[in-house]
Design an enzyme around this catalytic site. Sequence first.
Site, PDB file in Angstrom:
ATOM      1  N   ASP A 131      60.209  47.139  51.230  1.00 35.44           N
ATOM      2  CA  ASP A 131      60.567  48.523  51.234  1.00 35.44           C
ATOM      3  C   ASP A 131      60.117  49.361  50.197  1.00 35.44           C
ATOM      4  O   ASP A 131      60.143  49.027  49.133  1.00 35.44           O
ATOM      5  CB  ASP A 131      62.274  48.238  50.985  1.00 35.44           C
ATOM      6  CG  ASP A 131      62.778  49.397  50.737  1.00 35.44           C
ATOM      7  OD1 ASP A 131      62.398  50.380  51.244  1.00 35.44           O
ATOM      8  OD2 ASP A 131      64.223  49.451  50.246  1.00 35.44           O
ATOM      9  N   ASP A 309      59.462  56.233  52.819  1.00 40.92           N
ATOM     10  CA  ASP A 309      60.324  54.957  52.824  1.00 40.92           C
ATOM     11  C   ASP A 309      60.118  54.040  53.903  1.00 40.92           C
ATOM     12  O   ASP A 309      60.929  54.526  55.061  1.00 40.92           O
ATOM     13  CB  ASP A 309      61.944  55.438  52.510  1.00 40.92           C
ATOM     14  CG  ASP A 309      62.809  54.468  52.432  1.00 40.92           C
ATOM     15  OD1 ASP A 309      62.429  53.276  52.332  1.00 40.92           O
ATOM     16  OD2 ASP A 309      63.851  54.772  52.003  1.00 40.92           O
TER      17      ASP A 309
END
Length: 422
Positions: A131, A309
């Site tokens: 992530d 992201d």
Amino acid sequence: MFIQSSLIAVALALSATASPMAEGMGTPIPFEKRNGITTSDGRFDHARAVQQVVRDRNKHRNNLINLERNMGRQAFNEGAHIRPVANFSSTHESGNDKRQAEALTDEGGDQYWAGNIAVGTSGQTFLIDFDTGSSDLWVPSVNCTSSFCSKKHKYNPASSSSSASKSGKFSIQYGDGSTVSGPVYTDTVNVAGVSVKNQYFSPVNTLSSMFASEADDGILGMAFPAISNLRQSPFFNSAKTQGVVKNGVFAFKLAKSGSELFLGGTNPKLYSGSIESHPVTGSGFWQLANAQVNYGSKIIDSGFQTIVDTGTTIIYGPPSQVANFYKSIPGAKLYDSNNGFYSIPCSSVPSNVSFSWGGQQWAISAANFNFGRVSSTQCIGAIAGQDLGLGSNTWLLGDSFMKNVYTVFSFDQNSVGFAKLK
């Protein structure tokens, strides 16, 4: 000891510049993802999409709490604010297709990009979400006895001679009223042969129900130390400091098959041409300034910040800017005012929506812009209007954008770059 000055990122003078970014050097990590927002029969899974909105809002709420504690509010973007905890029940509209809601259980947790890592001398294996929108590593602990941990791999410190308990506690709050929390440890963490000693992480004792049905066990954050809840160096930063990787560069190819995270450089087999690089402007995020969103040759909005992201599928923008964007799409309609989703005609899903930062226009394919049907004629677009608290002029680009490009993240040059996929 946490040293605030060590977290300050100084942007280099890069603007739409080409860089080799350590081509061919590094370690490839294959991983897979299935789309959890579109069902197998091509329908928009509204319940799962709303769950992702809640998770994204609360993730970045926690990031801002960490950033304020670590760096102070002066590190916030203009208009950034810490929002209240989002709750699934309050953001999910009733009356949705029951079959779509049931898919939450049937489909499991396949919204995120995951690969295997090993922790400890015994090589305890975990399936991890990589992530770029967070900075900490956590996995379930053997002490997590709730049903939410029942199908997860669990870390046992007694099985690792390199395990060491540290002071402090890790805790993240989620919208179902639960938390992901646990003690702080260090141990050896190995990702595809990139082995880091004494890496800080949390073997969590409590796990939010939002993670219970997901296939992955935990999260490995790849953003900057400034948003770390643990207030320690993230895994990849530790790898560079310890000399395990020569270059502080990693890169993603995201696709339904053949996806890869490349640590320590870039993989030229996966992209063509040069990498267009842009300086990072955010204190804790992979954030780029002076962005522009286009519909064909028409500039819809410009001069805004963008955060890249991998932890979400959705592209988010401020609600007013997103509403203005969809005014340019013929037949677009507001579908879910609570969560900012818009529908568009399935017969004319655009393939010419793009983002740019002073260089090339990086377009989103029609397949990646389409989240699935909600009727015989209308489909859901990948851009949603949502205030994540990240700033009044800040967008967040999830993998609906990233699946169209080869994306390169460089701590060495403090930049994010894009290249054309082969």
